[in-house]
Design a protein around this motif. Sequence first.
Motif, PDB file in Angstrom:
ATOM      1  N   PHE A 117      75.136   4.334  37.568  1.00 64.26           N
ATOM      2  CA  PHE A 117      74.953   3.135  36.751  1.00 64.26           C
ATOM      3  C   PHE A 117      74.735   1.897  37.617  1.00 64.26           C
ATOM      4  N   ASN A 118      75.490   1.796  38.697  1.00 67.24           N
ATOM      5  CA  ASN A 118      75.384   0.641  39.592  1.00 67.24           C
ATOM      6  C   ASN A 118      73.974   0.523  40.166  1.00 67.24           C
ATOM      7  N   MET A 119      73.443   1.625  40.682  1.00 64.42           N
ATOM      8  CA  MET A 119      72.106   1.591  41.267  1.00 64.42           C
ATOM      9  C   MET A 119      71.038   1.397  40.208  1.00 64.42           C
ATOM     10  N   MET A 120      71.241   1.975  39.029  1.00 65.93           N
ATOM     11  CA  MET A 120      70.288   1.809  37.929  1.00 65.93           C
ATOM     12  C   MET A 120      70.156   0.338  37.545  1.00 65.93           C
ATOM     13  N   ARG A 121      71.278  -0.323  37.336  1.00 72.40           N
ATOM     14  CA  ARG A 121      71.234  -1.710  36.855  1.00 72.40           C
ATOM     15  C   ARG A 121      70.641  -2.637  37.914  1.00 72.40           C
ATOM     16  N   LEU A 122      70.999  -2.420  39.175  1.00 75.04           N
ATOM     17  CA  LEU A 122      70.508  -3.292  40.233  1.00 75.04           C
ATOM     18  C   LEU A 122      69.019  -3.066  40.499  1.00 75.04           C
ATOM     19  N   ALA A 123      68.587  -1.805  40.459  1.00 74.04           N
ATOM     20  CA  ALA A 123      67.159  -1.517  40.679  1.00 74.04           C
ATOM     21  C   ALA A 123      66.317  -2.013  39.510  1.00 74.04           C
ATOM     22  N   ALA A 124      66.794  -1.807  38.281  1.00 73.92           N
ATOM     23  CA  ALA A 124      66.035  -2.249  37.109  1.00 73.92           C
ATOM     24  C   ALA A 124      65.852  -3.762  37.103  1.00 73.92           C
ATOM     25  N   ALA A 125      66.877  -4.482  37.546  1.00 74.89           N
ATOM     26  CA  ALA A 125      66.773  -5.941  37.599  1.00 74.89           C
ATOM     27  C   ALA A 125      65.653  -6.377  38.533  1.00 74.89           C
ATOM     28  N   ARG A 126      65.411  -5.602  39.579  1.00 79.26           N
ATOM     29  CA  ARG A 126      64.330  -5.912  40.517  1.00 79.26           C
ATOM     30  C   ARG A 126      62.982  -5.418  39.985  1.00 79.26           C
ATOM     31  N   MET A 127      62.980  -4.245  39.371  1.00 80.84           N
ATOM     32  CA  MET A 127      61.731  -3.687  38.858  1.00 80.84           C
ATOM     33  C   MET A 127      61.085  -4.547  37.780  1.00 80.84           C
ATOM     34  N   GLN A 128      61.885  -5.266  37.005  1.00 88.52           N
ATOM     35  CA  GLN A 128      61.320  -6.041  35.908  1.00 88.52           C
ATOM     36  C   GLN A 128      60.375  -7.156  36.388  1.00 88.52           C
ATOM     37  N   ALA A 129      60.443  -7.476  37.694  1.00 86.29           N
ATOM     38  CA  ALA A 129      59.538  -8.472  38.260  1.00 86.29           C
ATOM     39  C   ALA A 129      58.230  -7.852  38.749  1.00 86.29           C
ATOM     40  N   ASN A 130      58.112  -6.509  38.706  1.00 88.40           N
ATOM     41  CA  ASN A 130      56.891  -5.842  39.156  1.00 88.40           C
ATOM     42  C   ASN A 130      55.727  -6.140  38.211  1.00 88.40           C
ATOM     43  N   GLU A 131      54.535  -6.107  38.759  1.00 90.60           N
ATOM     44  CA  GLU A 131      53.336  -6.253  37.941  1.00 90.60           C
ATOM     45  C   GLU A 131      53.138  -4.978  37.122  1.00 90.60           C
ATOM     46  N   PRO A 132      53.005  -5.053  35.800  1.00 86.66           N
ATOM     47  CA  PRO A 132      52.853  -3.833  35.004  1.00 86.66           C
ATOM     48  C   PRO A 132      51.493  -3.177  35.220  1.00 86.66           C
ATOM     49  N   ASN A 133      51.460  -1.837  35.062  1.00 87.23           N
ATOM     50  CA  ASN A 133      50.185  -1.137  35.137  1.00 87.23           C
ATOM     51  C   ASN A 133      49.521  -1.134  33.764  1.00 87.23           C
ATOM     52  N   SER A 134      48.489  -0.332  33.577  1.00 87.13           N
ATOM     53  CA  SER A 134      47.728  -0.356  32.332  1.00 87.13           C
ATOM     54  C   SER A 134      48.549   0.088  31.125  1.00 87.13           C
ATOM     55  N   ASP A 135      49.617   0.837  31.354  1.00 85.73           N
ATOM     56  CA  ASP A 135      50.513   1.259  30.273  1.00 85.73           C
ATOM     57  C   ASP A 135      51.655   0.266  30.054  1.00 85.73           C
ATOM     58  N   GLY A 136      51.662  -0.807  30.839  1.00 90.31           N
ATOM     59  CA  GLY A 136      52.768  -1.751  30.761  1.00 90.31           C
ATOM     60  C   GLY A 136      53.998  -1.302  31.522  1.00 90.31           C
ATOM     61  N   GLU A 137      53.820  -0.302  32.365  1.00 88.34           N
ATOM     62  CA  GLU A 137      54.947   0.276  33.100  1.00 88.34           C
ATOM     63  C   GLU A 137      55.232  -0.502  34.385  1.00 88.34           C
ATOM     64  N   ARG A 138      56.508  -0.819  34.578  1.00 88.05           N
ATOM     65  CA  ARG A 138      56.927  -1.537  35.779  1.00 88.05           C
ATOM     66  C   ARG A 138      57.790  -0.690  36.718  1.00 88.05           C
ATOM     67  N   GLY A 139      58.332   0.410  36.211  1.00 86.52           N
ATOM     68  CA  GLY A 139      59.188   1.210  37.061  1.00 86.52           C
ATOM     69  C   GLY A 139      59.660   2.483  36.390  1.00 86.52           C
ATOM     70  N   VAL A 140      60.238   3.366  37.213  1.00 90.56           N
ATOM     71  CA  VAL A 140      60.800   4.633  36.743  1.00 90.56           C
ATOM     72  C   VAL A 140      62.142   4.841  37.432  1.00 90.56           C
ATOM     73  N   ILE A 141      63.134   5.258  36.654  1.00 92.24           N
ATOM     74  CA  ILE A 141      64.447   5.586  37.202  1.00 92.24           C
ATOM     75  C   ILE A 141      64.777   7.020  36.810  1.00 92.24           C
ATOM     76  N   ILE A 142      65.063   7.859  37.803  1.00 95.80           N
ATOM     77  CA  ILE A 142      65.406   9.264  37.565  1.00 95.80           C
ATOM     78  C   ILE A 142      66.766   9.535  38.188  1.00 95.80           C
ATOM     79  N   SER A 143      67.694  10.040  37.391  1.00 94.45           N
ATOM     80  CA  SER A 143      69.041  10.337  37.868  1.00 94.45           C
ATOM     81  C   SER A 143      69.275  11.845  37.900  1.00 94.45           C
ATOM     82  N   THR A 144      70.347  12.240  38.562  1.00 91.96           N
ATOM     83  CA  THR A 144      70.676  13.655  38.714  1.00 91.96           C
ATOM     84  C   THR A 144      71.982  13.976  38.007  1.00 91.96           C
TER      85      THR A 144
END
Length: 253
Positions: A117-144
């Motif tokens: 959860f800690n890494m998810m929240r911190l990474a997502a906060a940074r990913m939201q500043a990424n430029e979106p692609n044609s699908d509007g996607e800014r990032g992907v988070i995959i957990s185990t």
Amino acid sequence: MNIEGRTIYITGGASGLGAGVARHLAALGAKVGILDLNQDAGEALASALGGAFARCDVASEESAIAALDQLAATIGGPNALINCAGIGTAARIVGKDGPMPLSAFDKVIRVNLIGTFNMMRLAAARMQANEPNSDGERGVIISTASVAAYEGQIGQAAYAASKGGIVALTLPAAREFARIGIRVLTIAPGLFKTPLMDELPEEIQESLGRSIPFPSRLGLPEDFARLVQSMIENPYLNGETVRLDGALRMQPK
């Protein structure tokens, strides 16, 4: 999301499944950032792959922020995060010596669930500043997670609870992050050939492999890495936990 040229952070990336993911994605042209407590192994692998390493305790807010800052300054902010860091333990809730120490349960939950959860929240906060692609996607988070989230065996209460929490986290996180274009997924692996498994005698490893319906062998880091690749590349896969276990269903013990 196309993998080539993307910056992908991998927790627990110095060994086991994480190292397999790092090697596979680097071969596909990704810039890999390895986060791990094992500095020697992490630095060596990052150097071999042309990536970067940051020492990180995933369950510590301060350590995680510092590690993410370090990677961002070296290879850029994350387009994807792969959470592979985790620990296991074997203890009955009430054993011959009495109840399981609460500290042992707490440690597994902290590293596996709170760390994810800690890494998810911190990474997502940074990913939201990424430029979106044609699908509007800014990032992907995959957990185990683990098949133990569904068929936890006797002695796996802490581990199963931590991995079950990761499964339960996946959908609400995916729903929340939809508005900012971040997909959230989880893999639940079965019996895999990892450093922990390598500590067992060869004949036991072979016996465990034969218990898997098909293919009758232990999973390999490459099997896990190929599913990570598919999840990153398929824009319509979201909010789901995928078992990767050769049709294995764990018995009570």
